[in-house]
Scaffold this motif. Structure first.
Motif, PDB file in Angstrom:
ATOM      1  N   LEU A  66      54.478  90.627  63.290  1.00 28.07           N
ATOM      2  CA  LEU A  66      54.151  92.019  63.012  1.00 28.07           C
ATOM      3  C   LEU A  66      53.423  92.212  61.684  1.00 28.07           C
ATOM      4  N   ALA A  67      53.492  91.221  60.790  1.00 25.09           N
ATOM      5  CA  ALA A  67      52.801  91.336  59.499  1.00 25.09           C
ATOM      6  C   ALA A  67      51.447  90.633  59.510  1.00 25.09           C
ATOM      7  N   VAL A  68      51.003  90.176  60.663  1.00 23.78           N
ATOM      8  CA  VAL A  68      49.714  89.484  60.783  1.00 23.78           C
ATOM      9  C   VAL A  68      48.604  90.519  60.951  1.00 23.78           C
ATOM     10  N   PRO A  69      47.575  90.517  60.090  1.00 21.54           N
ATOM     11  CA  PRO A  69      46.513  91.526  60.179  1.00 21.54           C
ATOM     12  C   PRO A  69      45.520  91.217  61.296  1.00 21.54           C
ATOM     13  N   HIS A  70      44.932  92.279  61.816  1.00 19.87           N
ATOM     14  CA  HIS A  70      43.884  92.151  62.834  1.00 19.87           C
ATOM     15  C   HIS A  70      42.668  92.951  62.373  1.00 19.87           C
ATOM     16  N   GLY A  71      42.106  92.500  61.253  1.00 17.39           N
ATOM     17  CA  GLY A  71      40.969  93.190  60.669  1.00 17.39           C
ATOM     18  C   GLY A  71      41.409  94.267  59.691  1.00 17.39           C
ATOM     19  N   GLY A  72      40.427  94.949  59.100  1.00 17.51           N
ATOM     20  CA  GLY A  72      40.733  96.067  58.215  1.00 17.51           C
ATOM     21  C   GLY A  72      41.323  95.654  56.884  1.00 17.51           C
ATOM     22  N   CYS A  73      42.310  96.428  56.427  1.00 13.65           N
ATOM     23  CA  CYS A  73      42.881  96.252  55.089  1.00 13.65           C
ATOM     24  C   CYS A  73      44.373  95.955  55.165  1.00 13.65           C
ATOM     25  N   ILE A  74      44.812  94.946  54.438  1.00 13.87           N
ATOM     26  CA  ILE A  74      46.233  94.648  54.276  1.00 13.87           C
ATOM     27  C   ILE A  74      46.763  95.471  53.107  1.00 13.87           C
ATOM     28  N   ILE A  75      47.881  96.161  53.333  1.00 15.27           N
ATOM     29  CA  ILE A  75      48.574  96.845  52.241  1.00 15.27           C
ATOM     30  C   ILE A  75      49.912  96.146  52.065  1.00 15.27           C
ATOM     31  N   ASN A  76      50.019  95.362  51.003  1.00 13.40           N
ATOM     32  CA  ASN A  76      51.225  94.584  50.753  1.00 13.40           C
ATOM     33  C   ASN A  76      52.065  95.302  49.700  1.00 13.40           C
ATOM     34  N   LEU A  77      53.308  95.633  50.063  1.00 10.03           N
ATOM     35  CA  LEU A  77      54.175  96.447  49.201  1.00 10.03           C
ATOM     36  C   LEU A  77      55.163  95.623  48.377  1.00 10.03           C
ATOM     37  N   SER A  78      54.965  94.308  48.319  1.00 10.21           N
ATOM     38  CA  SER A  78      55.951  93.453  47.660  1.00 10.21           C
ATOM     39  C   SER A  78      56.051  93.701  46.150  1.00 10.21           C
TER      40      SER A  78
END
Length: 384
Positions: free
Chosen positions: A64-76
């Motif tokens: 579910l955390a694998v991106p499929h294009g676009g922008c990753i928003i990482n909240l760590s």
């Protein structure tokens, strides 16, 4: 915005996957440290109609955390223990705080002299609470304490247009809308049990394990003790857990010569006398159904019980590692159950596999059962 949103480069490679071993792709990545920065990122992606993937610690085993294009928003990096409201009692945290960090902050917290704890325990302590809430995660203790939606008082959410709203925790069971981001979480704390035991029961055949689980269901709640976890693993699941255990050189949960056809793990919480009595009753049931004296393994206290949790986490790691190495094709069947008996669920598993002439790996608990469907072998029909 350049300081917050970056173009993907080689240094971000790890953020293109999670513990499922799947890999994706993205064009940008952002690490907002607070709600102000998160709001800016969401406004930037929304006005440009850029799809987003929300990440925490990337511990998800389902991809579910694998991106499929676009922008990753990482909240760590959005980490803050905002408040512990002792009178309720509730702990208020930001989305990037991990479960381990919450557990550490609860050390010594009590109400009316009674120590408190958070029974929300997916098997990976490095999971962020935002991810736990967004996926309505559950752990081994969900048999008694429920999943995330039952342990969360409420959440604060940023909509994809940058607006803020609050939702009661129970609504998480229905999921959150695409593009919405959980920013803060209020978690209910419960009294820490006086005694905590874990017992592992080993069976030669699955049918015996199912019989035992049905009997244990009848004893699940007592006056001074209750069964908080009921976890099942079939032969192939156990095989994967043992393999990962050997690779990691951890203290073995099972000896190399122990190769049961199935196992059932029960965890008991309550008063000392109540836990002891309940354990004795369960052992009597086990022995009456043919269980041997050496086929029941007891664990007391958090440190010993952690061995079982590590084994459970390891079996999923092993399955995902086999997938990544191309050893087999995997389909996942996940049954979130509320109304069916254990026997009905297992019979449904059998029908599912028989109709498709497939083999499977079955593990989980009566509320949340997993079946990995084996579609092809490259190891002469044996696993792993």
């Amino acid at each position: 915005m350049d300081a917050i949103i970056q173009k993907i480069n080689d240094s971000h490679r790890d953020y293109l996957g999670d513990e499922s071993r799947r890999q994706g792709q993205a064009h940008w990545i952002a690490f907002p440290r607070n709600k102000s920065e998160l709001g800016c990122v969401l406004k930037w992606t929304h006005t440009r109609k850029i799809p987003i993937t929300i990440q925490g610690s990337r511990t998800n085993m389902m991809g579910l955390a694998v991106p499929h294009g676009g922008c990753i928003i990482n909240l760590s990096q959005n980490k803050e223990i905002i408040e512990i409201e002792g009178q309720k009692p509730i702990i208020h945290v930001s989305a990037g705080v991990t479960l381990s960090e919450i557990y550490n902050n609860l050390w010594g917290i009590s109400q009316d002299g009674q120590p408190l704890f958070l029974p929300l325990n997916p098997t990976e302590g490095s999971a962020t609470i935002g991810g736990v809430a967004a996926t309505n995660a559950f752990g081994l203790l969900s048999e008694h304490y429920g999943d995330a939606s039952e342990q969360i008082e409420r959440v604060e959410i940023f909509t994809k247009s940058g607006e803020i709203k609050c939702l009661p925790g129970i609504q998480l069971a229905q999921g959150i809308r695409t593009g919405e981001v959980i920013t803060e979480v209020w978690l209910r704390l419960v009294p820490l049990p006086e005694e905590r035991w874990g017992i592992l029961f080993l069976f030669e055949e699955r049918v015996s394990a199912v019989d035992f689980m049905e009997s244990a269901e009848q004893k699940k709640v007592g006056e001074s003790a209750h069964i908080t976890a009921m976890e099942y693993m079939d032969r192939e699941a156990i095989c994967y857990g043992k393999q990962v255990q050997q690779q990691q050189e951890k203290r073995p949960l099972l000896k190399p010569e122990q190769n049961p056809g199935a196992l059932v793990y029960l965890e008991l919480h309550g008063r000392v006398s109540g836990v002891e009595t309940l354990a004795e009753e369960l052992l009597e049931v086990f022995e009456s159904q043919g269980g041997g004296e050496n086929d029941a393994l007891a664990f007391t206290g958090a440190n010993e019980i952690e061995q079982v949790y590590a084994f459970r986490h390891g079996l999923v790691e092993g399955i995902n590692a086999a997938l990544a190495q191309g050893k087999r094709v995997k389909n996942l069947w996940h049954w979130r159950n509320q109304n069916h008996s254990i026997r009905q669920i297992m019979e449904e598993c059998d029908r599912f596999l028989e109709e498709r002439k497939q083999q499977g790996i079955v593990y989980g608990n009566p509320r949340n059962l997993y079946m990995e469907i084996i579609e092809s072998y490259q190891t002469q029909g044996r696993l792993p």
